[in-house]
Design a protein around this motif. Structure first.
Motif, short mmCIF file in Angstrom:
data_model
loop_
_atom_site.label_atom_id
_atom_site.label_comp_id
_atom_site.label_asym_id
_atom_site.label_seq_id
_atom_site.Cartn_x
_atom_site.Cartn_y
_atom_site.Cartn_z
N GLU A 100 46.74 13.66 64.51
CA GLU A 100 47.84 12.91 63.89
C GLU A 100 47.89 11.48 64.43
O GLU A 100 48.15 10.53 63.68
CB GLU A 100 49.15 13.64 64.13
CG GLU A 100 49.28 14.90 63.29
CD GLU A 100 50.53 15.69 63.57
OE1 GLU A 100 51.01 16.38 62.65
OE2 GLU A 100 51.05 15.64 64.71
N ILE A 101 47.63 11.32 65.72
CA ILE A 101 47.60 9.97 66.30
C ILE A 101 46.45 9.16 65.68
O ILE A 101 46.63 7.99 65.31
CB ILE A 101 47.44 10.04 67.83
CG1 ILE A 101 48.66 10.69 68.47
CG2 ILE A 101 47.20 8.66 68.42
CD1 ILE A 101 48.50 10.99 69.95
N ILE A 102 45.29 9.79 65.57
CA ILE A 102 44.12 9.09 65.01
C ILE A 102 44.38 8.71 63.56
O ILE A 102 44.16 7.56 63.15
CB ILE A 102 42.87 9.98 65.13
CG1 ILE A 102 42.48 10.15 66.59
CG2 ILE A 102 41.71 9.37 64.34
CD1 ILE A 102 41.40 11.19 66.82
N VAL A 103 44.85 9.66 62.76
CA VAL A 103 45.08 9.41 61.33
C VAL A 103 46.12 8.32 61.13
O VAL A 103 46.00 7.48 60.24
CB VAL A 103 45.48 10.71 60.61
CG1 VAL A 103 46.01 10.43 59.21
CG2 VAL A 103 44.29 11.65 60.55
N ASP A 104 47.15 8.33 61.97
CA ASP A 104 48.20 7.30 61.85
C ASP A 104 47.65 5.89 62.09
O ASP A 104 48.20 4.91 61.57
CB ASP A 104 49.32 7.60 62.85
CG ASP A 104 50.51 6.65 62.70
OD1 ASP A 104 51.09 6.63 61.60
OD2 ASP A 104 50.81 5.92 63.66
N ALA A 105 46.56 5.81 62.83
CA ALA A 105 45.97 4.49 63.13
C ALA A 105 45.01 4.01 62.05
O ALA A 105 44.58 2.85 62.08
CB ALA A 105 45.23 4.56 64.47
N LEU A 106 44.65 4.89 61.11
CA LEU A 106 43.64 4.53 60.11
C LEU A 106 44.29 3.87 58.89
O LEU A 106 45.38 4.26 58.47
CB LEU A 106 42.90 5.78 59.65
CG LEU A 106 42.15 6.58 60.73
CD1 LEU A 106 41.49 7.80 60.09
CD2 LEU A 106 41.12 5.71 61.42
N PRO A 107 43.60 2.92 58.27
CA PRO A 107 44.08 2.42 56.97
C PRO A 107 44.09 3.53 55.94
O PRO A 107 43.28 4.47 56.00
CB PRO A 107 43.02 1.36 56.61
CG PRO A 107 42.35 1.00 57.90
CD PRO A 107 42.38 2.24 58.74
N ASP A 108 45.02 3.46 54.99
CA ASP A 108 45.16 4.53 54.00
C ASP A 108 43.89 4.74 53.18
O ASP A 108 43.64 5.84 52.70
CB ASP A 108 46.32 4.22 53.05
CG ASP A 108 47.68 4.39 53.72
OD1 ASP A 108 47.75 5.06 54.77
OD2 ASP A 108 48.66 3.83 53.20
#
Length: 534
Positions: free
Chosen positions: A366-374
């Motif tokens: 969740e931390i990694i995904v939150d940092a990625l552009p959509d």
């Protein structure tokens, strides 16, 4: 005289044919015997990506193919070069991905000679044919060109899987004698439509269904528009395999994501009065269970007739292209949309099971995904962070936004696949999320990415070795052996390759490090050390 001799060889005829179908990049390593496959590349406007191992070439071609919709092309040399690509060929077969592998072979008349020539291989065509859709040793340039046309027809009309063309060295380097017209792309057949009687029966079942559910697999990725329309028309929840991830935007109110590995998600499909399976064999590796049971009727749509009863017998089977058949099915259903099914309870059960199964991995994902552009393209690997968490946590808006190999599950896929995806397009940021064990299988490809001047961010989740296998050993009462691995200084190693290395020292550092890496561009590696849970 040398230039005249090689002005129009079989190698050129082959590459001209491939270029005519739209392929503008190839992956491989130049070698003593394949140079006439490399000579025409620059002239034809084809980008040559030199990987540091042919396994990486195959996975790079796969990543490229998923972004372009065209077959990835791999050029190997004879013998060991071809053998190095075998894992990638096996992957493309198991995941149903289009790939063309070109290799030279021993000259005509030298088959099975066993005289010790360079790279001599007992039977390269049989070797690759054992794991590819087909493998052909041609005897002329014209035969090689014809094989390519056959390959592109297969990719359009059948289940897309890798093919191999072995060109004897004397044929490869000889004058082609193939007219220009024969090298031009052929008009590909129309996409296969469904049998009217089978379609009518499928429509009858769906018209009477109160709890229909759609399960979409990798064979449905070209039918995103049609399957979304079908879900809206029926008010039906949609579950996908990982290879079908994003066929329906995972933020759509009817999407339950690529969560078939979770019992709570499978229960939704099993409880349907009609389940529609589109382009999936429902394999054990995708389900994490022996099979998907069905209490109601089963409608299966697949390009391959042998798939219709595989792992789950069809009440009605429709053979044909997923997009064409789904569009035909829509035309037989009432135009009014049904009230969408409320999925709050189902989502809560799926989420609870996911978190209970792997809480630490889910939290990190969740931390990694939150940092990625959509709009990022994310290449995963056969690493715990991916299959235990990221595959579910990441919500893809379109197919091929997650590059992954759930069935063959080879270590070392993520980085070269990311390279291929970035070579294919610059519209979407490209990130690979990969465990330390998997990254060691392909760390040499960091320099490929640097050499190609690509913008790629590598997120290395380091659990100190092969953590899941370690746990498997413990669960069997074994003392862990061969799984606790020495780690390099990952940030320093990346820097030595010409990339930029970063280390996230605390959990709070992870998201900012990833965002900064993506914004900075170039080849970036973010090292995330994690504490193993015994």
């Amino acid at each position: 005289m040398t230039e005249d001799r090689f002005a129009d060889t079989a190698g050129r005829a082959v590459l001209e044919t491939i270029r005519g179908y739209g392929v503008d990049a190839v992956f491989g390593i130049p070698g003593t015997h394949n140079l006439e496959l490399y000579r025409p590349l620059a002239d034809l406007g084809i980008r040559a990506v030199t990987n540091r191992h042919e396994q990486g070439s195959g996975y790079g071609a796969d990543g490229w193919a998923q972004q372009t919709g065209l077959p990835g092309v791999v050029i190997t040399t004879s013998g060991p070069g071809l053998q190095n690509a075998m894992s990638a060929i096996g992957t493309a077969f198991c995941e149903s991905r289009p790939m063309i592998v070109l290799s030279p072979g021993v000259p005509l008349g030298s088959e099975f000679a066993d005289v010790g020539t360079l790279h001599e291989t007992k039977d390269a065509t049989a070797m690759v044919g054992a794991i590819a859709e087909w493998s052909r040793r041609v005897t002329s340039a014209a035969e090689a060109v014809e094989a390519l046309h056959d390959a592109f027809t297969l990719f359009r009309t059948g289940r897309p899987r890798p093919v191999h063309i072995e060109i004897p060295l004397d044929v490869l380097e000889s004058a082609a004698e193939v007219p220009a017209e024969a090298r031009r792309p052929r008009v590909l057949p129309q996409r296969a439509s469904g049998d009217p009687a089978a379609l009518a029966e499928a429509a009858r079942l769906l018209n009477g269904a109160e709890r229909p559910v759609i399960v979409a697999g990798g064979g449905s990725v070209d039918a995103a528009h049609e399957i979304t329309a079908l879900a809206d028309r029926l008010g039906a929840p949609v579950l996908t395999t990982l290879n079908g991830k994003g066929v329906v935007d995972e933020r759509h109110p009817l999407s339950l994501g690529s969560n078939l590995r979770l019992a709570a998600a499978r229960e939704v499909a099993e409880d349907a009065d009609v389940v529609i399976v589109i382009g999936s064999k429902l394999g054990e590796a995708e389900l994490w269970a022996p099979r998907l049971e069905a209490r109601g009727a089963v409608v299966r749509i697949d390009i391959s007739p042998v798939q219709l009863d595989k792992n789950l017998a069809a009440t009605v089977g429709v053979v044909g292209d997923a997009a064409a058949v789904t569009a035909e099915l829509l035309a037989l259903l009432p135009a009014d949309h049904r009230v969408p099914r409320e999925l709050t309870v189902e989502r809560a059960a799926i989420d609870a099971e996911m978190r209970e199964t792997a809480p630490d991995a889910v939290g990190l994902a969740e931390i990694i995904v939150d940092a990625l552009p959509d709009d990022a393209v994310v290449a995963g690997d056969s690493s715990q962070i991916v299959y235990m968490a990221l595959g579910s946590v990441l919500r893809s808006a379109r197919p091929h936004a997650l590059l992954y190999t759930p069935t063959y599950a080879t270590l070392g896929y993520g980085l070269p696949a990311a390279i291929g995806a970035r070579v294919a397009q610059t519209e979407h940021p490209v990130v690979t999320v990969i465990g330390d064990g998997a990254l060691m299988f392909c760390v040499n490809e960091l320099v490929t990415a640097v050499e190609q001047r690509l913008d790629i961010t590598v997120v290395c989740v380091d659990n100190g070795g092969y953590a899941e296998i370690r746990q498997n050993e413990v669960d069997r009462g074994m003392t862990p052996i061969g799984v606790d691995l020495v780690q390099p200084d990952w940030a320093a190693l990346a820097t030595a390759f010409g990339a930029t290395g970063r280390r996230a020292e605390t959990p709070d550092d992870i998201a900012p490090s990833i965002r900064d890496a993506i914004a900075a561009g170039g080849v970036q590696l973010v090292h995330i050390p994690t504490q193993r849970q015994d």
